[in-house]
Design a protein around this motif. Structure first.
Motif, PDB file in Angstrom:
ATOM      1  N   LYS A   1       0.844  -1.195   0.000  1.00 47.48           N
ATOM      2  CA  LYS A   1       0.000   0.000   0.000  1.00 47.48           C
ATOM      3  C   LYS A   1       0.878   1.243   0.000  1.00 47.48           C
ATOM      4  O   LYS A   1       1.903   1.297   0.695  1.00 47.48           O
ATOM      5  CB  LYS A   1      -0.878   0.024   1.263  1.00 47.48           C
ATOM      6  CG  LYS A   1      -2.126  -0.835   1.151  1.00 47.48           C
ATOM      7  CD  LYS A   1      -3.193  -0.135   0.329  1.00 47.48           C
ATOM      8  CE  LYS A   1      -4.507  -0.896   0.316  1.00 47.48           C
ATOM      9  NZ  LYS A   1      -5.438  -0.303  -0.667  1.00 47.48           N
TER      10      LYS A   1
ATOM     11  N   LEU B   1      -5.040   5.432   5.601  1.00 48.11           N
ATOM     12  CA  LEU B   1      -4.464   4.085   5.691  1.00 48.11           C
ATOM     13  C   LEU B   1      -4.160   3.675   7.135  1.00 48.11           C
ATOM     14  O   LEU B   1      -4.476   2.550   7.543  1.00 48.11           O
ATOM     15  CB  LEU B   1      -3.180   4.023   4.841  1.00 48.11           C
ATOM     16  CG  LEU B   1      -2.459   2.672   4.837  1.00 48.11           C
ATOM     17  CD1 LEU B   1      -3.346   1.597   4.217  1.00 48.11           C
ATOM     18  CD2 LEU B   1      -1.123   2.767   4.099  1.00 48.11           C
TER      19      LEU B   1
ATOM     20  N   ALA C   1      -7.124  -3.126   7.391  1.00 43.90           N
ATOM     21  CA  ALA C   1      -6.131  -3.263   6.318  1.00 43.90           C
ATOM     22  C   ALA C   1      -4.886  -3.868   6.946  1.00 43.90           C
ATOM     23  O   ALA C   1      -4.472  -3.444   8.023  1.00 43.90           O
ATOM     24  CB  ALA C   1      -5.816  -1.899   5.710  1.00 43.90           C
TER      25      ALA C   1
ATOM     26  N   PRO D   1      -1.678  -4.582   5.076  1.00 44.03           N
ATOM     27  CA  PRO D   1      -0.722  -4.719   3.965  1.00 44.03           C
ATOM     28  C   PRO D   1       0.605  -5.253   4.476  1.00 44.03           C
ATOM     29  O   PRO D   1       1.056  -4.843   5.548  1.00 44.03           O
ATOM     30  CB  PRO D   1      -0.592  -3.278   3.455  1.00 44.03           C
ATOM     31  CG  PRO D   1      -0.930  -2.422   4.632  1.00 44.03           C
ATOM     32  CD  PRO D   1      -1.972  -3.188   5.409  1.00 44.03           C
TER      33      PRO D   1
ATOM     34  N   GLU E   1      -3.374  -1.167  -9.697  1.00 41.61           N
ATOM     35  CA  GLU E   1      -2.475  -1.655  -8.650  1.00 41.61           C
ATOM     36  C   GLU E   1      -1.038  -1.214  -8.854  1.00 41.61           C
ATOM     37  O   GLU E   1      -0.269  -1.144  -7.912  1.00 41.61           O
ATOM     38  CB  GLU E   1      -2.532  -3.195  -8.590  1.00 41.61           C
ATOM     39  CG  GLU E   1      -3.863  -3.686  -8.071  1.00 41.61           C
ATOM     40  CD  GLU E   1      -3.764  -5.066  -7.438  1.00 41.61           C
ATOM     41  OE1 GLU E   1      -2.755  -5.759  -7.712  1.00 41.61           O
ATOM     42  OE2 GLU E   1      -4.680  -5.433  -6.693  1.00 41.61           O
TER      43      GLU E   1
END
Lengths: 781, 282
Positions: free
Chosen positions: B28, B36, B45, B47, B162
């Motif tokens: 991320k 985030l 999340a 990551p 992405e």
């Protein structure tokens, strides 16, 4: 020397706190400290079929994973007790760690201890609990319905208690002959306390001595030690020291004894290492005892002159999944007993059903029962003003307990020691400019723009629960006195050890003012020690707006003893009779001979030297007192709120808020104002924004600050404060409580204002919080 | 509030950041970290790698050229709110940025992070759609731009691939005779917009020549209201109210504070008020 009582000296606590140098529990580090993470139920109600801890234990750095099995194996009592017993109260067991059934989201099922808190959290996610979800009931009314899921098998119908006060028959008679009656069905919304510092504990067990020191977020360390040792950990009381370092707010939530603190204590004992746990905000919201959560039907009867003849109240009060420390007292002895308000009401009956629900427990939260009572009485008074045509001011005035009627015995047990309610109302009307506001309100009603409303709340509260024998007869499992040990040092500086433990109220400042004033010394020469069971003799802590009235009075008693002893020493040194001595401005003087005097320091030094000293006197200059008050104190006041309502969106804007409070003599006006500001913010918050919402499955959907709205500074307005002064007649300082007044008075003032604004729409009630959508829907229905 | 284990990499250039994105699956990007990090702390999340692009000066700044304002993706909300360039050319953009969070959030949060996260209650998306902004993206295979109206795809979903980094937005300057306004109905807990209405109208010789209204908070993505009926009118209150009442959302979002129906209603009221405010500023 100038008086220091009644002056706004700055809070000595603040420099450290506002520069980030305050030491809170989570700031503390201990050598070898490990960290705990508690595994909590994601279900409101479920059977635990099994717990697999192996994956968590396999993580390097994980020191232990404990479950209910380990509590049992430890051979300790292992429960969380309730500290107030009502007749026929159902007291189902509350295990520290759930063994076979979880009863609310957040119920503890296991604890992981690891070398750091990140690892502890990672490992907690690896504890595999096999749950069998069961039906749950979160709503206090739904829990009483036939066939509702049972929270406890041994509490049929989810009823924890059935309690009443007052005289049902005389109330029935009053209603039978009433000229006017008004009635209301209301909800008092469930609140989450939201102390800015989450609960935290650092437990340090030392197997070499068998002693444990627990630093924790506590409003009452001695009470926590008693409950922790007696019911949870089974340790000898004298082997446990509880210290409350800086505590970042509590609002009641840090009175109670929780499972979590006991669990961390057990972890430390098992590992023989210090273990720390700090709740996340999510955990705090799921597990701190919540406040309020009532469903109430209430009715008021009045005669043709608008005098109240009867009040009938029936309330279902949520207890949550388990009975928290003082939970049963809150909707009973702190609620039903307040139903007379400021009014002379000849017949009152209040019936309360305590109800188990699959939610976090409910217990004392700022005001604790008294905001709920005030809300009932003051909402009904608003309606009575409408029904009688007298309006909100006259209907209140007409029913005030008159000033010559004190002491006034209510029909609901309390006897008000003092009061003078008219002048507070007068002053509030003057401050707000009531007549002009009424004119503006009328002119706006015709023009289709935003409406304004004016709401009143004339509240009474009872603070400083007392006396011990009475509260004991009502079911309290604790005394309600306070202690103070005052020590004058040889150099005439003073240390005060108080059992009243501050968590933001400014005890160190105000208590130093009391001592400085009574001894005629500089407040800077007084140190105030609190919040440590090893330093301070037993004390009851800080809650229920008791610290100044009860804790402060204990200090005065000790200072008086010191002065009496000092007179004997001074008399010896001055070769006078102790009866001829008086103490003033820091000196002992022979009455009528102003040059024959000794400063406090001269006497204090001799008290410790004891070289030239009375034969029959012990050395030293200190005194310990335990002060048990004769009665509650009864602060009162009138608050007026002015709002503007945008009927197009339902939005409410606060325009004015005037509060006239009578808290008796004031020690530090700035601190009193600050307490009022905070209380008002919370009460207005309850009225407009705050709401703990569980969905039908028992999930807390307002579990974060993204969904649960605590008031922010930009939501509020400058408050207009003033005071009248009716000193408490039965304590030496003439002080009453102030910590909860704002939260007690304000919800009714705000709601009455909004309802007043919406009168053209025929709206008589909207339940709190008055969110824009609710208001909009009411306007459009 | 303790995130799961993750690796941290700091990129020294956009190219390096693109390389790191290629290298680490499910990584991320982090700019100001204000969307985030909360997600990571709640473990929503997780990551494995966080690539910090917060120090890439090449992605910061506001400049005007050829009738368009370029705002780098790492420009903070505070800088946007205080920008003289935006105040002169797209004042509604600066106005909306000043409504985001509080001073601390505005000092750290960036426009790129904000729109890449695409919270439906964010203040910025409706303004970008209103202004016809373009969002610029860079990947190892080149650059491309997307109209703001197409960029926001669904709840928390955008057109960022992405392997892409959002580099900047270009916003056409508002012409003379144009007034604009952003009005926010704030959520009392989160501070996000329950409804945020962005409006612009152009008036020449007392007649409306162009009008736009985009409302955030009602749908998963900004809702454009057809207010073309205002063109040619004198922007009377009645005409504005009628135009704003055209707000329609098929599946409005709702929460415990404000239901979908209520959001649509408030969207109409705030749309009306935003249009009136824009008219008064034109």
């Amino acid at each position: 020397m100038a008086r220091v009582l009644g002056t706004s000296i700055k809070r000595r606590e603040d420099p450290a706190l506002i520069t980030g140098r305050g030491k809170y529990t989570d700031d503390l580090q201990a050598a070898g400290m490990a960290h705990a993470a508690i595994v909590r139920s994601p279900y409101a109600h479920a059977r635990i079929r099994g717990i697999d801890t192996s994956a968590a234990e396999a993580l390097p750095g994980v020191l232990a994973v404990l479950t209910a099995r380990d509590v049992a194996a430890a051979g300790i009592p292992g429960v969380v007790p309730v500290g107030w017993l009502l007749p026929d109260l159902k007291t189902p067991a509350h295990p520290m760690i759930a063994a076979d059934t979880v009863r609310h989201v957040g119920d503890a099922v296991a604890v992981v201890v690891a070398e750091d808190r990140y690892l502890a959290r990672d490992a907690a996610e690896r504890v595999a609990v096999d749950y069998e979800p069961l039906d749950a009931v979160a709503d206090v009314v739904a829990a009483l319905e036939d066939g509702a899921p049972a929270v406890h098998e041994d509490a049929p119908g989810n009823v924890a208690f059935d309690w009443e006060i007052g005289d049902r028959e005389s109330v029935d008679a009053a209603f039978a002959s009433a000229a006017h009656t008004v009635e209301l069905d209301l909800r008092n919304n469930r609140l989450i306390p939201h102390a800015i510092e989450p609960r935290a504990v650092l437990a340090s067990y030392d197997s070499s001595t068998g002693e444990m020191t627990i630093h924790m977020t506590s409003q009452n360390p001695h009470v926590h030690r008693l409950l922790m040792t007696l019911a949870s950990l089974g340790m000898p009381e004298h082997k446990v020291r509880i210290v409350a370092p800086e505590v970042g707010g509590g609002f009641g939530s840090k009175i109670h004894h929780y499972a979590d603190e006991a669990i961390v204590g057990l972890c430390s004992m098992k590992l023989d290492r210090p273990v720390k746990w700090t709740a996340t905000r999510t955990e705090t919201n799921l597990t701190d005892a919540h406040g309020r959560d009532h469903s109430t039907h209430c009715e008021l009867a009045l005669d043709a002159d608008g005098r109240i003849t009867g009040l009938r109240v029936d309330t279902a009060a949520a207890m949550g999944a388990y009975l928290s420390t003082f939970a049963p007292a809150v909707p009973t002895y702190l609620y039903g007993t307040l139903m007379s308000g400021q009014y002379d009401i000849p017949a009152i009956h209040c019936h309360v059903t305590g109800v188990f629900t699959h939610t976090a427990p409910v217990d004392a939260y700022r005001g604790a029962g008294r905001p709920e009572a005030t809300y009932v009485v003051e909402r009904l008074m608003h309606l009575a003003g409408e029904a009688t045509g007298l309006g909100p001011v006259e209907v209140r005035r007409r029913n005030f307990v008159p000033p010559d009627a004190f002491p006034y015995q209510t029909q609901v047990a309390l006897a008000y020691d003092s009061g003078n309610y008219g002048p507070a109302m007068d002053r509030a009307l003057e401050m707000i400019g009531y007549d002009d506001l009424k004119t503006e309100q009328a002119s706006r009603r015709g023009n289709g723009g935003k409406l304004i409303g004016i709401g009143f709340s004339s509240y009474i509260e009872a603070c400083g629960l007392a006396p011990s024998a009475v509260v004991g007869s009502l079911g309290a499992q604790a005394g309600q006195w306070e202690s103070a040990d005052v020590r004058v040092h040889p150099t005439a500086s003073v240390t005060v050890y108080t059992g009243s433990s501050s968590h933001g109220q400014g005890h160190e400042t105000t208590f130093s003012q009391i001592v400085a004033d009574k001894l005629g010394i500089d407040p800077e020469a007084v140190e105030v020690i609190h919040g440590d069971t090893d330093l301070v003799q037993f004390g009851m802590g800080t809650y229920g707006s008791r610290s100044a009235a009860v804790g402060g009075s204990a200090i005065v008693k000790s200072v008086e003893k010191i002065i009496e002893k000092g007179k004997k020493i001074a008399a010896h040194l001055l070769e006078a009779s102790a009866e001829d001595l008086e103490y003033e401005d820091g000196s002992f003087r022979v009455a009528g001979s102003p040059d024959r005097a000794l400063a406090l320091g001269d006497v204090a030094l001799q008290a410790y030297l004891a070289h030239n000293y009375p034969d029959d006197l012990e050395p030293g200059l200190s005194a310990t007192s335990f002060y048990d008050p004769a009665n509650f104190t009864y602060p009162f006041g009138t608050h007026v709120c002015v709002v503007e309502v945008d009927t197009e969106t339902g939005s409410i804007e606060l325009l004015r808020y005037a509060a006239v409070d009578d808290v008796g003599n004031v020690i530090n006006p700035m601190i009193v104002d600050g307490q009022l500001h905070g209380g008002l913010a919370q009460g207005i918050g309850q009225a407009l924004w705050e709401n703990a919402v569980y969905d039908d499955s028992g999930q807390l959907v307002s579990g974060s600050l993204m969904d649960y709205a605590v008031p922010k500074i930009h939501n509020l307005i400058p408050f207009e404060l003033d005071r009248t002064t009716t000193p408490c007649p039965h304590n030496p300082l003439g002080v009453k409580g102030v910590g909860e007044a704002g939260a007690i008075a304000s919800p009714a003032a705000v709601v009455n204002a909004v309802v007043d604004a919406l009168a053209p729409f025929g709206i008589s009630h909207i339940d709190m919080p008055l969110t824009p959508e609710k208001v909009w829907r009411a306007v459009n229905s | 509030m303790y995130p799961a284990q993750f690796d941290y990499r700091r990129a020294g250039s956009v190219d390096e950041a693109l390389g790191l994105l290629q290298e680490h699956e499910d990584a991320k990007l982090m700019a100001g970290g204000h969307s985030l990090i909360p997600m990571m702390k709640l473990r929503l999340a997780q990551p494995p790698v966080v690539i910090d692009i917060g120090r890439l000066d090449e992605l910061k700044g506001i400049s005007e050229a050829g009738g368009s304002v370029r705002v780098g993706s790492l420009t903070t909300h505070a800088d946007i709110a205080a920008s003289d360039v935006l105040a002169a050319h797209c004042p509604v953009f600066a106005e909306a940025a000043g409504h985001i969070g509080d001073a601390q959030v505005r000092n750290r949060g960036t426009i790129g992070g904000n729109i890449a996260h695409a919270d439906p209650g964010s203040d910025i998306p409706p303004v970008l759609v209103l202004l016809g902004a373009s969002v610029h993206l860079q990947s190892p295979s080149g650059t491309r731009s997307v109209a703001a109206g197409d960029f926001f795809q669904d709840l928390l979903m955008t057109d960022v691939g992405e392997d892409e980094i959002l580099t900047h937005v270009d916003v056409p300057a508002l012409g003379s005779g144009t007034g604009s306004a952003y009005l926010k109905f704030e959520h009392p807990a989160s501070g996000y917009a329950v409804v945020g209405a962005a409006a612009a109208v152009t008036v020449q010789d007392g007649r409306c020549t162009a009008a736009g209204l985009v409302v955030g908070g009602v749908g998963a993505v900004p809702t454009t209201v057809d207010v073309s009926s205002l063109v040619g009118t004198d922007l009377s209150d009645d005409a504005i109210a009628a135009a704003a009442s055209g707000l329609d959302a098929e599946d409005p979002i709702g929460d415990i504070f404000a239901s979908g129906d209520y959001r649509v209603h408030v969207g109409k009221v705030y749309g009306k008020r935003a249009l009136a405010a824009a008219r008064d500023r034109a």
